[in-house]
Design a protein around this motif. Structure first.
Motif, PDB file in Angstrom:
ATOM      1  N   GLY A 282      23.977   1.743  32.866  1.00  0.00           N
ATOM      2  CA  GLY A 282      23.628   0.621  32.000  1.00  0.00           C
ATOM      3  C   GLY A 282      24.246   0.769  30.624  1.00  0.00           C
ATOM      4  N   LYS A 283      24.605  -0.369  30.033  1.00  0.00           N
ATOM      5  CA  LYS A 283      25.287  -0.346  28.726  1.00  0.00           C
ATOM      6  C   LYS A 283      24.715  -1.441  27.818  1.00  0.00           C
ATOM      7  CE  LYS A 283      29.460   0.778  31.338  1.00  0.00           C
ATOM      8  NZ  LYS A 283      28.772   0.521  32.635  1.00  0.00           N
ATOM      9  N   LYS A 284      23.397  -1.453  27.710  1.00  0.00           N
ATOM     10  CA  LYS A 284      22.760  -2.521  26.937  1.00  0.00           C
ATOM     11  C   LYS A 284      21.848  -2.000  25.836  1.00  0.00           C
ATOM     12  CE  LYS A 284      22.763  -5.773  30.840  1.00  0.00           C
ATOM     13  NZ  LYS A 284      21.923  -6.604  31.739  1.00  0.00           N
ATOM     14  N   THR A 285      20.920  -1.126  26.167  1.00  0.00           N
ATOM     15  CA  THR A 285      19.866  -0.720  25.251  1.00  0.00           C
ATOM     16  C   THR A 285      20.224   0.553  24.481  1.00  0.00           C
ATOM     17  OG1 THR A 285      18.728   0.667  26.867  1.00  0.00           O
ATOM     18  CG2 THR A 285      18.198  -1.692  26.867  1.00  0.00           C
ATOM     19  N   ALA A 286      19.391   0.855  23.486  1.00  0.00           N
ATOM     20  CA  ALA A 286      19.564   2.088  22.717  1.00  0.00           C
ATOM     21  C   ALA A 286      19.364   3.315  23.605  1.00  0.00           C
ATOM     22  CB  ALA A 286      18.575   2.112  21.551  1.00  0.00           C
ATOM     23  N   ALA A 287      18.440   3.188  24.565  1.00  0.00           N
ATOM     24  CA  ALA A 287      18.212   4.293  25.506  1.00  0.00           C
ATOM     25  C   ALA A 287      19.459   4.538  26.353  1.00  0.00           C
ATOM     26  CB  ALA A 287      17.019   3.975  26.396  1.00  0.00           C
ATOM     27  N   ASP A 288      20.139   3.453  26.742  1.00  0.00           N
ATOM     28  CA  ASP A 288      21.390   3.589  27.502  1.00  0.00           C
ATOM     29  C   ASP A 288      22.436   4.336  26.677  1.00  0.00           C
ATOM     30  OD1 ASP A 288      20.293   2.166  29.604  1.00  0.00           O
ATOM     31  OD2 ASP A 288      21.165   0.242  28.986  1.00  0.00           O
ATOM     32  N   ALA A 289      22.530   3.995  25.407  1.00  0.00           N
ATOM     33  CA  ALA A 289      23.502   4.640  24.524  1.00  0.00           C
ATOM     34  C   ALA A 289      23.210   6.131  24.392  1.00  0.00           C
ATOM     35  CB  ALA A 289      23.487   3.972  23.150  1.00  0.00           C
ATOM     36  N   GLN A 290      21.935   6.485  24.237  1.00  0.00           N
ATOM     37  CA  GLN A 290      21.559   7.889  24.129  1.00  0.00           C
ATOM     38  C   GLN A 290      21.868   8.649  25.414  1.00  0.00           C
ATOM     39  OE1 GLN A 290      17.428   7.662  23.061  1.00  0.00           O
ATOM     40  NE2 GLN A 290      17.830   7.166  20.905  1.00  0.00           N
ATOM     41  N   ALA A 291      21.618   8.011  26.547  1.00  0.00           N
ATOM     42  CA  ALA A 291      21.901   8.650  27.835  1.00  0.00           C
ATOM     43  C   ALA A 291      23.396   8.901  28.007  1.00  0.00           C
ATOM     44  CB  ALA A 291      21.375   7.777  28.971  1.00  0.00           C
ATOM     45  N   ILE A 292      24.210   7.948  27.572  1.00  0.00           N
ATOM     46  CA  ILE A 292      25.676   8.092  27.677  1.00  0.00           C
ATOM     47  C   ILE A 292      26.158   9.272  26.846  1.00  0.00           C
ATOM     48  CG2 ILE A 292      27.863   7.027  26.980  1.00  0.00           C
ATOM     49  CD1 ILE A 292      26.661   4.326  27.876  1.00  0.00           C
ATOM     50  N   VAL A 293      25.698   9.364  25.608  1.00  0.00           N
ATOM     51  CA  VAL A 293      26.119  10.440  24.721  1.00  0.00           C
ATOM     52  C   VAL A 293      25.634  11.796  25.240  1.00  0.00           C
ATOM     53  CG1 VAL A 293      25.903  11.384  22.377  1.00  0.00           C
ATOM     54  CG2 VAL A 293      26.227   8.919  22.718  1.00  0.00           C
ATOM     55  N   ARG A 294      24.450  11.807  25.823  1.00  0.00           N
ATOM     56  CA  ARG A 294      23.857  13.057  26.325  1.00  0.00           C
ATOM     57  C   ARG A 294      24.550  13.571  27.584  1.00  0.00           C
ATOM     58  NH1 ARG A 294      19.210  11.262  26.379  1.00  0.00           N
ATOM     59  NH2 ARG A 294      19.009  10.718  28.580  1.00  0.00           N
ATOM     60  N   THR A 295      25.010  12.663  28.424  1.00  0.00           N
ATOM     61  CA  THR A 295      25.571  13.075  29.724  1.00  0.00           C
ATOM     62  C   THR A 295      27.088  13.192  29.742  1.00  0.00           C
ATOM     63  OG1 THR A 295      25.563  10.768  30.482  1.00  0.00           O
ATOM     64  CG2 THR A 295      23.628  12.111  31.004  1.00  0.00           C
ATOM     65  N   CYS A 296      27.782  12.453  28.884  1.00  0.00           N
ATOM     66  CA  CYS A 296      29.258  12.465  28.908  1.00  0.00           C
ATOM     67  C   CYS A 296      29.801  13.565  28.011  1.00  0.00           C
ATOM     68  CB  CYS A 296      29.808  11.099  28.501  1.00  0.00           C
ATOM     69  SG  CYS A 296      29.440   9.795  29.676  1.00  0.00           S
ATOM     70  N   THR A 297      29.416  14.792  28.277  1.00  0.00           N
ATOM     71  CA  THR A 297      29.799  15.921  27.428  1.00  0.00           C
ATOM     72  C   THR A 297      31.245  16.370  27.629  1.00  0.00           C
ATOM     73  OG1 THR A 297      28.877  17.398  29.106  1.00  0.00           O
ATOM     74  CG2 THR A 297      27.444  16.788  27.272  1.00  0.00           C
ATOM     75  N   ALA A 298      31.824  16.043  28.764  1.00  0.00           N
ATOM     76  CA  ALA A 298      33.209  16.458  29.036  1.00  0.00           C
ATOM     77  C   ALA A 298      34.226  15.444  28.525  1.00  0.00           C
ATOM     78  CB  ALA A 298      33.407  16.673  30.534  1.00  0.00           C
ATOM     79  N   LEU A 299      33.730  14.317  28.004  1.00  0.00           N
ATOM     80  CA  LEU A 299      34.604  13.281  27.449  1.00  0.00           C
ATOM     81  C   LEU A 299      34.538  13.319  25.929  1.00  0.00           C
ATOM     82  CD1 LEU A 299      33.729  10.244  29.760  1.00  0.00           C
ATOM     83  CD2 LEU A 299      35.778  11.675  29.877  1.00  0.00           C
ATOM     84  N   SER A 300      35.671  13.109  25.282  1.00  0.00           N
ATOM     85  CA  SER A 300      35.677  13.042  23.823  1.00  0.00           C
ATOM     86  C   SER A 300      35.095  11.711  23.372  1.00  0.00           C
ATOM     87  CB  SER A 300      37.101  13.196  23.290  1.00  0.00           C
ATOM     88  OG  SER A 300      37.883  12.052  23.617  1.00  0.00           O
TER      89      SER A 300
END
Length: 318
Positions: A217-235
């Protein structure tokens, strides 16, 4: 041996054979280095000569190893993008094969075969299988095979991810699903051959996370936090680029808003980013290689089998 390697620049099996021979000779010389019981002047002279030869053989080991990988890399280069990114492994998921061809023509890229002639994951696994067979037939150490396949999976990840980051037609939910499934086939192949512990699977993580980013998901603030937390191998640059290129898959899907992208950018600034702030990976990156010391077991003269074709029957067994 150098001459033989030069003559076999495109032969995977023969290059593996000479890699084995060079490694074996290198380890034998180390195993039979002179002991301290020799006269001091004699010992110094012999040790110097052997050290130079061992160093030359060490360099030749690296040359043969790099030649082995270069042969496989040449075959993989033309397969990676169409097999991992474009192939419809999950039949009927998106029905986007025609769109991909049209998109490439508009972008001015080289045309690739479509339909039955298009490369698939089976094509990639076939090339990797040829490398694995060549290494296995020569009984080369598992740790060396693990290093070789780590280099191969890095190339696969770098080529596929770089292409994904430059193509808007790749950045949609259905492509993310296809890519993740294709990578899972590669992961399964590596694990089935015991190659998962040497870093070969871990090296695929940037591509795995990019595929997952297309699906979450790419809508809510929670989605944004999840993306930053999980995409650690991406710059941070790669995350923002994928979000910017993201294209709705259907009427039920929505384009990523500017506000959401800005939220992710702000969150990314706060993480301790170990990834360099670059967009594209260096496809020419070469990992250092370590050759394990594995001399053969000692044999007596009676155990040696000497082929008649060598015509050295006049020698006596000591």
């Amino acid at each position: 041996m150098k001459t033989a390697l030069k003559k076999q620049t495109n032969d995977l099996n023969m290059t593996a054979l000479w890699l084995k021979n060079v490694c074996l000779l290198h380890d034998l010389l180390i195993q039979h280095s002179p002991k301290q019981s020799l006269d001091s002047d004699e010992l110094i002279s012999m040790t110097t000569d052997l050290s130079d030869l061992i160093r030359s053989l060490s360099d030749l080991c690296i040359q043969a190893y790099q030649q082995l990988l270069s042969i496989t890399e040449t075959q993989l280069q033309k397969l990676i993008v169409p097999a991992l990114l474009e192939s419809e492994t999950i039949a009927g998921l998106s029905g986007s094969a025609v769109k991909l061809v049209v998109s490439r023509k508009r972008a001015g890229s080289d045309p690739r075969p479509v339909g039955a002639d298009a490369p698939t994951m089976a094509s990639v696994l076939r090339q990797l299988g040829a490398l694995h067979t060549a290494l296995s037939c020569q009984s080369l150490p598992l740790s060396l095979a693990e290093q070789a396949f780590r280099q191969m999976t890095y190339l696969i990840c770098a080529c596929a991810l770089n292409n994904l980051l430059l193509r808007k037609d790749m950045c949609c939910w259905s492509r993310g699903m296809q890519i993740r499934y294709n990578v899972s086939l590669l992961e399964e192949w590596l694990r089935s051959r015991g190659l998962q512990t040497g870093g070969a699977v871990a090296t695929l993580e940037p591509l795995i996370q990019a595929a997952q980013l297309l699906q979450v998901g790419k809508k809510t603030a929670a989605d944004a936090q999840a993306i930053v937390r999980t995409c650690t191998a991406l710059s941070s640059t790669q995350i923002v680029k994928i979000l910017t290129l993201y294209t709705p898959h259907s009427d039920l899907d929505e384009k990523v808003t500017i506000n959401f992208i800005r939220t992710v950018q702000e969150l990314v600034k706060g993480r301790s980013d170990t990834q360099p702030a670059q967009l594209l990976l260096d496809v020419r990156r070469v990992f250092p290689v370590t050759f394990p010391y594995s001399p053969p077991p000692a044999l007596s003269a009676e155990e040696l089998v000497i082929p008649d074709s060598l015509k050295i029957s006049f020698l006596r067994r000591a």
